[in-house]
Write an enzyme that holds these catalytic residues in place. Sequence first.
Site, short mmCIF file in Angstrom:
data_model
loop_
_atom_site.label_atom_id
_atom_site.label_comp_id
_atom_site.label_asym_id
_atom_site.label_seq_id
_atom_site.Cartn_x
_atom_site.Cartn_y
_atom_site.Cartn_z
N LYS A 18 3.81 3.73 -1.40
CA LYS A 18 4.02 5.33 -2.42
C LYS A 18 5.14 5.34 -1.96
CE LYS A 18 -0.53 4.66 -1.41
NZ LYS A 18 -1.41 4.53 -0.01
N ASP A 23 18.23 8.45 -7.88
CA ASP A 23 19.63 8.14 -7.77
C ASP A 23 19.76 8.17 -6.39
OD1 ASP A 23 19.79 8.86 -10.72
OD2 ASP A 23 20.17 10.41 -10.42
N ASP A 79 0.94 19.67 17.52
CA ASP A 79 1.86 20.71 18.77
C ASP A 79 2.64 21.60 18.02
OD1 ASP A 79 0.94 20.04 20.62
OD2 ASP A 79 2.67 19.37 22.39
N HIS A 126 0.88 -1.20 -0.38
CA HIS A 126 -0.04 0.00 0.10
C HIS A 126 0.23 1.14 -0.01
CE1 HIS A 126 -3.05 2.85 1.46
NE2 HIS A 126 -4.39 2.22 0.15
N LYS A 146 -3.71 10.81 4.57
CA LYS A 146 -2.67 10.29 6.27
C LYS A 146 -2.13 10.47 7.13
CE LYS A 146 -3.80 6.54 2.31
NZ LYS A 146 -5.18 6.55 2.64
N HIS A 165 -8.09 11.63 0.79
CA HIS A 165 -7.36 10.20 1.04
C HIS A 165 -6.30 10.86 1.60
CE1 HIS A 165 -5.12 6.97 -1.16
NE2 HIS A 165 -5.88 6.39 -1.23
#
Length: 409
Positions: free
Chosen positions: A117, A122, A321, A115, A316, A314
């Site tokens: 991404k 390089d 603080d 899941h 996450k 979508h």
Amino acid sequence: MARAVELVAGHTVQLLQGAQQLFPALVVAMDAALESIRFETYICDFSDGGAQVGAALERAALRGVQVHLLADGFGTGGLPTVWLERLARAGVHYQVFAPLGPLGLLLPKRWRRLHRKLCVVDGSLMFCGGINVLDDFRDPNYGQLDAPRFDFAVQVQGPIAAEADATMRAVWWRMQAASAARSRHLRDAGRALSEARVSARRGGSGFGASVHMGHVRAALLLRDNLRNRSVIERAYLRAIAQARHEIIIANAYFVPGRRLRRALKLAAQRGVRVRLLLQGRYEYFLQYHAARPVYGALLAAGVEIHEYAPSFLHAKVAVVDAEGSHPWATVGSSNLDPLSLLLAREANVAVTDADFAQTLRVRLVDAMEHAGHAIDPVVYAARPLRQRVLDRLAFGVVRVALWLSGKVY
């Protein structure tokens, strides 16, 4: 208190909102690549805006850059033939992570998905977040969207880019070894496993392995099913426990376990302002309805809940603080739900930098105030019987699925 995750100095970190900012940055980086591009994604869709990413991978491979693309077997399924042929002609190395097979998701072992991404160029420039290779205005199930998907990624230079590169190399070679073993090419399998072990030990390639690029302290939080089973959850728990003023979490599929729920309630009860920005549009039955049974206890503890409705949320991400002396923020692929925290391979970046935390906070507060709907505890308690039944049904299905997978949440 959860064990601390070490954050390393020497990074520059840039926040990117949506594919509209991520894709052009990816293209610039790939067009400048000299040696390697490693790319992992859950959904790989080269139509509409995603085509620019596919074309950049193709161009890089044609000029001799080693390009490795790994897409999840459920999230992506199969690439169109035209793209498979284009990538093959260019020399792009493409693999599918955990193809479903004839029984699909009926086998619990198939619930362990890729899941995360991640893209590393390089060995020194990393992109990490929640954004798939998918146009902001397109949804695989609902088609064209009126507003862009709400999501974030980060562009990072510094030591953790090399760490990500090494991790991606190891995953690639383990898959090569498994494929060779299934084909009974034992010599090739042994060679691939040896390469996987070497990749896991070394710190990547390029200047990212040895040169500090900036002043920001950051950590790469990788969740897998071996040594790093609870790294991301522990990082959240520690940040929440240390919060003194404010916690803001934006999460697409929010079904927190007992420990996370308790941590959020305790934070609110000791005077921390806790705000959640959650999915307000119906996307999937389980994720939408299973989240709502936990609202009641959180609202009763003083947690503020806002639902985002202009498009699909979508993101996450979280920020703690941001205006205090010890800011903390995270951007990544991990939802706060059982699939992400117990089964899937996930990747988040944690950052302790006031400027970055404040930038993320401004985006989230703006979304809550101008695109979110605050949940009224009284209205929530009086929601229709049918909705309450569906909510409990979905929550029950999640618990049964956890039992079948042998997990405790």
